[in-house]
Design a protein around this motif. Structure first.
Motif, PDB file in Angstrom:
ATOM      1  N   HIS A  56       0.920  -1.230   0.272  1.00  0.00           N
ATOM      2  CA  HIS A  56       0.026   0.020  -0.055  1.00  0.00           C
ATOM      3  C   HIS A  56       0.887   1.174  -0.072  1.00  0.00           C
ATOM      4  O   HIS A  56       1.751   1.331   0.717  1.00  0.00           O
ATOM      5  CB  HIS A  56      -1.122   0.026   1.324  1.00  0.00           C
ATOM      6  CG  HIS A  56      -1.654  -1.312   1.271  1.00  0.00           C
ATOM      7  ND1 HIS A  56      -2.990  -1.444   0.752  1.00  0.00           N
ATOM      8  CD2 HIS A  56      -1.629  -2.280   2.099  1.00  0.00           C
ATOM      9  CE1 HIS A  56      -3.514  -2.466   0.951  1.00  0.00           C
ATOM     10  NE2 HIS A  56      -2.751  -3.167   1.983  1.00  0.00           N
ATOM     11  N   ASP A  57       0.495   2.231  -0.611  1.00  0.00           N
ATOM     12  CA  ASP A  57       1.201   3.676  -0.761  1.00  0.00           C
ATOM     13  C   ASP A  57       0.375   4.451   0.035  1.00  0.00           C
ATOM     14  O   ASP A  57      -0.862   4.853  -0.377  1.00  0.00           O
ATOM     15  CB  ASP A  57       1.343   4.131  -2.242  1.00  0.00           C
ATOM     16  CG  ASP A  57       2.069   3.108  -3.001  1.00  0.00           C
ATOM     17  OD1 ASP A  57       3.332   2.778  -2.438  1.00  0.00           O
ATOM     18  OD2 ASP A  57       1.885   2.978  -4.264  1.00  0.00           O
ATOM     19  N   LEU A  58       1.111   5.008   1.003  1.00  0.00           N
ATOM     20  CA  LEU A  58       0.437   5.820   1.815  1.00  0.00           C
ATOM     21  C   LEU A  58       1.022   7.332   1.758  1.00  0.00           C
ATOM     22  O   LEU A  58       2.126   7.610   1.482  1.00  0.00           O
ATOM     23  CB  LEU A  58       0.605   5.567   3.501  1.00  0.00           C
ATOM     24  CG  LEU A  58       0.404   4.095   4.006  1.00  0.00           C
ATOM     25  CD1 LEU A  58       0.647   4.091   5.290  1.00  0.00           C
ATOM     26  CD2 LEU A  58      -1.136   3.644   3.609  1.00  0.00           C
ATOM     27  N   PHE A  59       0.070   8.204   1.652  1.00  0.00           N
ATOM     28  CA  PHE A  59       0.589   9.951   1.586  1.00  0.00           C
ATOM     29  C   PHE A  59      -0.087  10.536   2.472  1.00  0.00           C
ATOM     30  O   PHE A  59      -1.446  10.719   2.842  1.00  0.00           O
ATOM     31  CB  PHE A  59       0.433  10.308  -0.082  1.00  0.00           C
ATOM     32  CG  PHE A  59       0.636  11.797   0.028  1.00  0.00           C
ATOM     33  CD1 PHE A  59       2.043  12.224   0.061  1.00  0.00           C
ATOM     34  CD2 PHE A  59      -0.321  12.643   0.197  1.00  0.00           C
ATOM     35  CE1 PHE A  59       2.156  13.572  -0.106  1.00  0.00           C
ATOM     36  CE2 PHE A  59       0.027  14.129   0.146  1.00  0.00           C
ATOM     37  CZ  PHE A  59       1.292  14.519   0.060  1.00  0.00           C
ATOM     38  N   ALA A  60       0.507  11.341   2.909  1.00  0.00           N
ATOM     39  CA  ALA A  60       0.086  12.497   3.940  1.00  0.00           C
ATOM     40  C   ALA A  60       0.781  13.753   3.991  1.00  0.00           C
ATOM     41  O   ALA A  60       2.128  13.623   3.770  1.00  0.00           O
ATOM     42  CB  ALA A  60      -0.305  11.880   5.410  1.00  0.00           C
ATOM     43  N   PRO A  61       0.238  14.724   3.764  1.00  0.00           N
ATOM     44  CA  PRO A  61       0.849  16.153   3.847  1.00  0.00           C
ATOM     45  C   PRO A  61       1.438  16.475   5.170  1.00  0.00           C
ATOM     46  O   PRO A  61       1.159  17.509   5.967  1.00  0.00           O
ATOM     47  CB  PRO A  61      -0.200  17.299   3.413  1.00  0.00           C
ATOM     48  CG  PRO A  61      -1.503  16.585   3.821  1.00  0.00           C
ATOM     49  CD  PRO A  61      -1.322  15.008   3.899  1.00  0.00           C
ATOM     50  N   ALA A 103      -7.136   6.658   1.556  1.00  0.00           N
ATOM     51  CA  ALA A 103      -7.898   8.010   1.423  1.00  0.00           C
ATOM     52  C   ALA A 103      -8.017   9.012   2.375  1.00  0.00           C
ATOM     53  O   ALA A 103      -7.724  10.263   2.209  1.00  0.00           O
ATOM     54  CB  ALA A 103      -9.212   7.730   0.850  1.00  0.00           C
ATOM     55  N   ALA A 104      -8.136   8.603   3.928  1.00  0.00           N
ATOM     56  CA  ALA A 104      -8.259   9.409   4.750  1.00  0.00           C
ATOM     57  C   ALA A 104      -6.946  10.163   5.077  1.00  0.00           C
ATOM     58  O   ALA A 104      -6.965  11.234   5.325  1.00  0.00           O
ATOM     59  CB  ALA A 104      -8.773   8.723   5.894  1.00  0.00           C
ATOM     60  N   LEU A 105      -5.718   9.591   4.869  1.00  0.00           N
ATOM     61  CA  LEU A 105      -4.500   9.857   5.315  1.00  0.00           C
ATOM     62  C   LEU A 105      -4.049  11.147   4.356  1.00  0.00           C
ATOM     63  O   LEU A 105      -3.521  12.184   4.723  1.00  0.00           O
ATOM     64  CB  LEU A 105      -3.683   8.788   5.091  1.00  0.00           C
ATOM     65  CG  LEU A 105      -3.453   8.000   6.295  1.00  0.00           C
ATOM     66  CD1 LEU A 105      -2.634   6.658   5.771  1.00  0.00           C
ATOM     67  CD2 LEU A 105      -2.775   8.338   7.647  1.00  0.00           C
ATOM     68  N   ARG A 106      -4.736  10.982   3.091  1.00  0.00           N
ATOM     69  CA  ARG A 106      -4.262  12.096   2.168  1.00  0.00           C
ATOM     70  C   ARG A 106      -4.718  13.548   2.545  1.00  0.00           C
ATOM     71  O   ARG A 106      -4.328  14.587   2.275  1.00  0.00           O
ATOM     72  CB  ARG A 106      -4.850  11.628   0.801  1.00  0.00           C
ATOM     73  CG  ARG A 106      -4.342  10.404   0.270  1.00  0.00           C
ATOM     74  CD  ARG A 106      -4.553  10.157  -1.226  1.00  0.00           C
ATOM     75  NE  ARG A 106      -4.279  11.423  -2.183  1.00  0.00           N
ATOM     76  CZ  ARG A 106      -2.744  11.259  -2.635  1.00  0.00           C
ATOM     77  NH1 ARG A 106      -2.072  10.048  -2.277  1.00  0.00           N
ATOM     78  NH2 ARG A 106      -2.550  12.291  -3.387  1.00  0.00           N
ATOM     79  N   SER A 107      -5.798  13.486   3.626  1.00  0.00           N
ATOM     80  CA  SER A 107      -6.185  14.928   3.899  1.00  0.00           C
ATOM     81  C   SER A 107      -5.985  15.021   5.249  1.00  0.00           C
ATOM     82  O   SER A 107      -6.803  16.173   5.926  1.00  0.00           O
ATOM     83  CB  SER A 107      -7.841  14.764   3.654  1.00  0.00           C
ATOM     84  OG  SER A 107      -8.458  13.819   4.502  1.00  0.00           O
ATOM     85  N   THR A 108      -5.225  14.233   5.911  1.00  0.00           N
ATOM     86  CA  THR A 108      -4.549  14.590   7.250  1.00  0.00           C
ATOM     87  C   THR A 108      -3.934  15.922   7.319  1.00  0.00           C
ATOM     88  O   THR A 108      -3.159  16.603   6.644  1.00  0.00           O
ATOM     89  CB  THR A 108      -3.288  13.727   7.743  1.00  0.00           C
ATOM     90  OG1 THR A 108      -3.891  12.472   7.567  1.00  0.00           O
ATOM     91  CG2 THR A 108      -3.023  14.031   9.192  1.00  0.00           C
ATOM     92  N   THR A 109      -4.525  16.801   8.247  1.00  0.00           N
ATOM     93  CA  THR A 109      -4.059  18.021   8.579  1.00  0.00           C
ATOM     94  C   THR A 109      -2.501  18.104   9.329  1.00  0.00           C
ATOM     95  O   THR A 109      -2.561  17.112  10.142  1.00  0.00           O
ATOM     96  CB  THR A 109      -5.005  19.023   9.388  1.00  0.00           C
ATOM     97  OG1 THR A 109      -5.300  18.435  10.736  1.00  0.00           O
ATOM     98  CG2 THR A 109      -6.372  19.287   8.799  1.00  0.00           C
ATOM     99  N   GLN A 110      -1.901  19.419   9.170  1.00  0.00           N
ATOM    100  CA  GLN A 110      -0.580  19.151   9.771  1.00  0.00           C
ATOM    101  C   GLN A 110      -0.921  19.272  11.649  1.00  0.00           C
ATOM    102  O   GLN A 110      -2.052  19.727  12.157  1.00  0.00           O
ATOM    103  CB  GLN A 110       0.053  20.384   9.709  1.00  0.00           C
ATOM    104  CG  GLN A 110       0.640  20.310   8.006  1.00  0.00           C
ATOM    105  CD  GLN A 110       1.812  21.675   7.937  1.00  0.00           C
ATOM    106  OE1 GLN A 110       3.049  21.413   8.485  1.00  0.00           O
ATOM    107  NE2 GLN A 110       1.553  22.527   7.040  1.00  0.00           N
ATOM    108  N   ILE A 111       0.272  18.830  12.125  1.00  0.00           N
ATOM    109  CA  ILE A 111       0.222  18.671  13.675  1.00  0.00           C
ATOM    110  C   ILE A 111       0.591  20.058  14.268  1.00  0.00           C
ATOM    111  O   ILE A 111       1.761  20.131  13.962  1.00  0.00           O
ATOM    112  CB  ILE A 111       0.795  17.449  13.963  1.00  0.00           C
ATOM    113  CG1 ILE A 111       0.189  16.226  13.258  1.00  0.00           C
ATOM    114  CG2 ILE A 111       0.643  17.261  15.619  1.00  0.00           C
ATOM    115  CD1 ILE A 111       1.162  15.201  13.340  1.00  0.00           C
TER     116      ILE A 111
END
Length: 531
Positions: free
Chosen positions: A350-355, A384-392
């Motif tokens: 799986h390819d995970l992406f988060a900003p 899909a959810a990880l792609r819209s993760t907001t910055q911490i």
């Protein structure tokens, strides 16, 4: 006349005492109202009154030498004026502080009782008269704050028990699945990432910021836990053996995540095996409820951790970079847009992406994926959810400075690995011929490893930045020495406070620069307590 002057002196002392008590209360609050931390701070920083006390000693010596009655009356008048001026000069920590004093109901109770004790001492000083009696009253102020808090112990216990009972009742009423998260570092970030994933797929609540105590969690439960909440994520901080166990008794965890065993708060635990024992109180509580425990592979470097996992391997999901891991991290790449993490789970990649920024967040993403997947959420929905993760917030949060420079806010970071990763991030974010700039006061609570860790960080800063700003350099002498010993072209600047460093930043930052603010010490560590 003498009696009137004594009354005026007492009134002026009451004003000064109230103002000074607020400042000591500010530090006491940052020390979590813990006398075993506040009193050593008082001694180590020598934050006893000096200026007012020196003037009182001078007044007393003058009166003693001359033995003049008129001068004795003048002495009382001078004392009144001294207290009045000193009171007006006291800074208000509700306004003039990085982390401002919050007058919670508990803080108000401590302040009120302590002020009452101080005023009783002040009455005694006014009746007996003389500079040296007032001197004693002034020096007793911080100790009476501790005494006032001690007198309130049964009251606070009763109040806290009431809040706790209300929260426990609400938790039983809603009955969400509870997920506990702990670790030396990374727990707030994993909580944020997992909380976002779950909220994108179901009804979930997670404790905000760094809330990780019984009272903080109680408030979140009573104020925010909705009737339809399915998952409740709780961050659990450890201040010693038994801390997490108490939190688990309060919010029994059905599942858990252990992010790391490391040097954060090393000063409190003394060795990493003790840290492991404290953190695994969460795993023990989860095991009692037959739940699943997600564990970062690096945790298994500790003997206590390995023994626990080997005893019930099927109840643990290990996340790491070796093929033996249940969630195998194949690659972890930082780009200018965020993190790209490739994992293998059940023979599927799986390819995970988060900003997100900071290579360590790649592991945090994998840990969150592991727990969410164990709850039955489909992999594609997690991705899909990880792609819209907001910055911490304040944890390698990338912003744009008014100058146009890339500004990396890592003010809440408190571990050496995080600072090192932040320095590496600058190379990715700098533009064209921009400079890599580090601003740091170092790391707190490292205990015996303080000098060693800062020596390593100093050498890295010298190699991997163009400019490094050390805030309060006397705290981190080995950082400064190691930086200079590296003999690179990097420039080292030193400032006593972050405000001074900020002034330099505002005047010198250029649009192509990338700057990292790595940790921001609380007032009790950075600022001198002027007395």
């Amino acid at each position: 006349m003498t009696e009137l002057l004594a009354v005026i002196a007492f009134a002026a002392f009451a004003f000064f005492c109230a103002r000074r008590l607020l400042r000591y209360l500010h530090i006491f609050q940052q020390d979590e109202y813990d006398a075993t931390r506040f009193l050593p701070w008082l001694a180590n920083t020598a934050s006893f009154d000096k200026r007012v006390s020196a003037a009182l000693v001078l007044f007393g010596i003058m009166t003693y030498i001359t033995k003049d009655v008129a001068l004795g009356q003048a002495e009382t008048g001078l004392i009144a004026a001294l207290f009045a001026v000193a009171g007006f000069r006291e800074a208000d920590p509700r306004k003039a502080a990085k982390k401002k004093l919050v007058l919670t109901n508990r803080a108000k109770r401590i302040f009120g009782v302590s002020l009452g004790l101080c005023l009783l001492v002040g009455i005694g000083a006014a009746i007996m008269g003389g500079s040296f009696k007032w001197l004693a009253a002034v020096q007793l102020i911080p100790f009476l704050l501790v005494v006032g808090n001690f007198f309130l112990t049964p009251v606070e216990a009763n109040i806290q028990q009431g809040f706790r009972k209300a929260a426990e009742n609400r938790l039983r009423q809603v009955a969400p699945k509870t997920i506990g998260i702990t670790g030396s570092f990374g727990k707030t970030s994993v909580k944020h990432i997992l909380g976002h994933v779950l909220q994108m797929n179901t009804n979930a609540l997670y404790t905000p910021g760094s809330v990780n105590t019984v009272m903080g969690i109680s408030r979140i439960i009573t104020e925010r836990l909705a009737d339809n909440c399915k998952y409740f994520i709780v961050e659990m901080g450890a201040y010693g053996i038994g801390s997490i166990k108490r939190l688990c008794n309060f919010t029994p965890p059905d599942h858990g995540i252990l992010t790391s065993i490391g040097e954060a708060h090393y000063e409190r635990f003394k060795d990493l095996e003790t840290v492991a024992e404290a953190k695994f109180e969460l795993a023990e509580a989860v095991a009692q409820r037959k739940g699943l425990m997600v564990i970062d592979e690096t945790v298994l470097e500790r003997a206590y951790a390995r023994k626990f996992v080997e005893a019930d391997r099927k109840a643990c999901i290990v996340v790491g970079e070796t093929a033996a891991s249940d969630i195998h991290i194949l690659s972890n790449e930082q780009t200018k847009d965020g993190l790209v993490v490739k994992i293998r789970h059940d023979d599927t990649e799986h390819d995970l992406f988060a900003p997100l920024f900071g290579i360590h967040h790649g592991r945090n993403m994998a840990l969150a994926y592991a727990l969410a997947s164990s709850l039955g959420i489909a992999s594609d929905r997690i991705v899909a959810a990880l792609r819209s993760t907001t910055q911490i917030v304040h944890r390698l949060e990338v912003k744009t400075h008014p100058s146009g420079a890339t500004y990396v806010d890592d003010a809440f970071n408190a571990n050496p690995d995080g600072i090192a990763n932040g320095i590496d991030l600058l190379a990715t974010l700098q533009k064209d011929d921009g400079r890599r700039i580090l601003v740091t006061p170092g790391v707190a609570e490292l205990g015996a490893r303080h000098d060693e860790v800062h020596s390593i960080l100093g050498a890295k800063a010298a190699r991997d930045t163009e400019i490094t700003i050390a805030v309060k350099p006397e705290r981190i002498p080995t950082f400064v020495q190691s930086f200079r010993a590296a003999d690179t072209d990097s420039e080292l600047l030193t400032f006593k406070t972050f405000n001074e460093a900020q002034a330099w930043i505002n005047q010198n930052l250029k649009p192509d620069d990338a700057i990292l603010i790595a940790n921001d010490l609380p007032d009790l560590l950075e600022r001198e307590f002027a007395t």
